[in-house]
Scaffold this motif. Structure first.
Motif, short mmCIF file in Angstrom:
data_model
loop_
_atom_site.label_atom_id
_atom_site.label_comp_id
_atom_site.label_asym_id
_atom_site.label_seq_id
_atom_site.Cartn_x
_atom_site.Cartn_y
_atom_site.Cartn_z
N GLU A 63 24.49 -11.27 -27.76
CA GLU A 63 23.61 -10.96 -28.75
C GLU A 63 24.02 -9.30 -29.06
N GLU A 64 24.91 -8.84 -28.41
CA GLU A 64 24.35 -7.49 -28.73
C GLU A 64 25.64 -7.28 -29.25
N LEU A 65 26.59 -8.22 -30.12
CA LEU A 65 27.48 -7.79 -30.99
C LEU A 65 27.69 -8.90 -32.28
N ARG A 66 26.63 -9.04 -32.65
CA ARG A 66 25.72 -10.41 -33.00
C ARG A 66 25.78 -8.88 -34.56
N GLY A 67 25.97 -9.74 -35.36
CA GLY A 67 25.88 -8.54 -36.88
C GLY A 67 28.14 -8.90 -36.72
N GLN A 68 28.50 -7.93 -35.66
CA GLN A 68 29.83 -7.38 -35.75
C GLN A 68 31.02 -8.28 -35.91
N HIS A 69 30.66 -9.46 -35.45
CA HIS A 69 31.51 -10.52 -35.00
C HIS A 69 30.67 -11.75 -35.65
N PRO A 70 31.56 -11.98 -36.36
CA PRO A 70 31.05 -14.26 -36.64
C PRO A 70 31.25 -14.61 -35.79
N GLU A 71 32.75 -14.59 -35.25
CA GLU A 71 32.46 -15.82 -34.32
C GLU A 71 31.31 -15.55 -32.54
N ALA A 72 30.53 -14.68 -32.97
CA ALA A 72 29.46 -14.08 -31.45
C ALA A 72 28.05 -15.67 -31.70
N ASP A 73 27.71 -15.74 -33.41
CA ASP A 73 27.03 -16.24 -33.33
C ASP A 73 27.61 -17.83 -33.11
N ARG A 74 28.55 -18.41 -33.07
CA ARG A 74 29.34 -19.58 -32.98
C ARG A 74 29.57 -19.41 -31.40
N ALA A 75 29.57 -18.64 -31.30
CA ALA A 75 30.10 -18.88 -29.39
C ALA A 75 28.53 -18.80 -28.85
N LEU A 76 27.31 -18.25 -28.78
CA LEU A 76 25.63 -18.24 -29.26
C LEU A 76 25.69 -19.93 -29.05
N ARG A 77 25.88 -20.58 -30.28
CA ARG A 77 25.56 -21.60 -30.82
C ARG A 77 26.42 -23.21 -29.19
N ASP A 78 27.99 -22.46 -29.41
CA ASP A 78 27.85 -23.00 -28.02
C ASP A 78 27.72 -23.09 -26.67
N LEU A 79 26.68 -22.15 -26.41
CA LEU A 79 26.63 -21.85 -25.37
C LEU A 79 24.97 -22.64 -25.32
N ASP A 80 23.90 -22.14 -26.80
CA ASP A 80 23.25 -23.27 -26.33
C ASP A 80 23.51 -24.47 -26.20
N MET A 81 24.44 -25.63 -26.12
CA MET A 81 24.66 -26.99 -25.66
C MET A 81 25.07 -27.53 -24.57
N ILE A 82 25.98 -26.13 -24.00
CA ILE A 82 26.59 -26.17 -22.49
C ILE A 82 25.53 -26.18 -21.25
N VAL A 83 24.24 -25.27 -21.77
CA VAL A 83 23.07 -24.70 -21.13
C VAL A 83 22.79 -26.59 -20.01
N PRO A 84 22.33 -27.59 -21.39
CA PRO A 84 21.44 -28.55 -21.19
C PRO A 84 22.00 -28.93 -20.20
N ARG A 85 23.64 -28.82 -20.37
CA ARG A 85 24.20 -30.31 -19.18
C ARG A 85 24.29 -29.47 -18.10
N LEU A 86 24.13 -28.26 -18.16
CA LEU A 86 24.05 -27.47 -16.89
C LEU A 86 23.29 -28.69 -15.86
N ASP A 87 22.09 -29.39 -15.74
CA ASP A 87 21.87 -30.48 -15.22
C ASP A 87 22.12 -31.29 -14.78
N GLU A 88 23.18 -32.24 -15.92
CA GLU A 88 23.68 -33.49 -15.18
C GLU A 88 25.63 -32.85 -15.12
N PRO A 89 25.65 -31.87 -14.88
CA PRO A 89 27.31 -31.66 -15.09
C PRO A 89 28.26 -33.15 -15.03
#
Length: 131
Positions: A63-89
């Motif tokens: 989030e600190e690097l958002r806007g400086q690197h286009p991959e930062a937003d994509r990586a944040l979206r990846d994290l958003d898809m990973i987090v819910p799966r921690l309940d049933e890995p």
């Protein structure tokens, strides 16, 4: 000298062919001829907390690097898809592994983040069943 040919082993029950050298510290290693070899992971709250902490740290840094690197937003979206799966890995371990690999690759293009992404990967993979 006579060389005796021993017949191939014949399976005689569940987990036949699991090799144990007596000093097992890792996952079960099954011989190629084995059947029904399984491994059960005992997931502790501490392991889940470590995974969540590593994700929170990476999220903060991205989030600190958002806007400086286009991959930062994509990586944040990846994290958003990973987090819910921690309940049933164990539900979709292959999908989760794929998402984690994508996350590491995305963060590899952002200076200083590959180690944090690899930490997320290792703490989350520790929650998954053995392959």
């Amino acid at each position: 000298m006579t060389i005796r040919r021993h017949p191939d082993p014949v399976p005689n029950g569940p987990n036949f062919g699991v090799l144990n050298s007596g000093h097992m510290t890792g996952p079960v290693q099954a011989a190629p001829f084995s059947e029904n070899a399984t491994q059960t992971n005992q997931i502790t709250n501490e392991a889940v907390d470590k995974a969540r902490d590593s994700i929170a740290d990476l999220r903060r840094r991205l989030e600190e690097l958002r806007g400086q690197h286009p991959e930062a937003d994509r990586a944040l979206r990846d994290l958003d898809m990973i987090v819910p799966r921690l309940d049933e890995p164990a539900r979709e371990p292959g999908t989760l592994r794929y998402m984690l690999q994508n996350l590491v690759e995305r963060c590899g293009g952002i200076p200083g983040l590959v180690a944090a992404a690899q930490l997320v990967q290792s703490t989350v993979v520790a929650l998954l069943p053995g392959s």
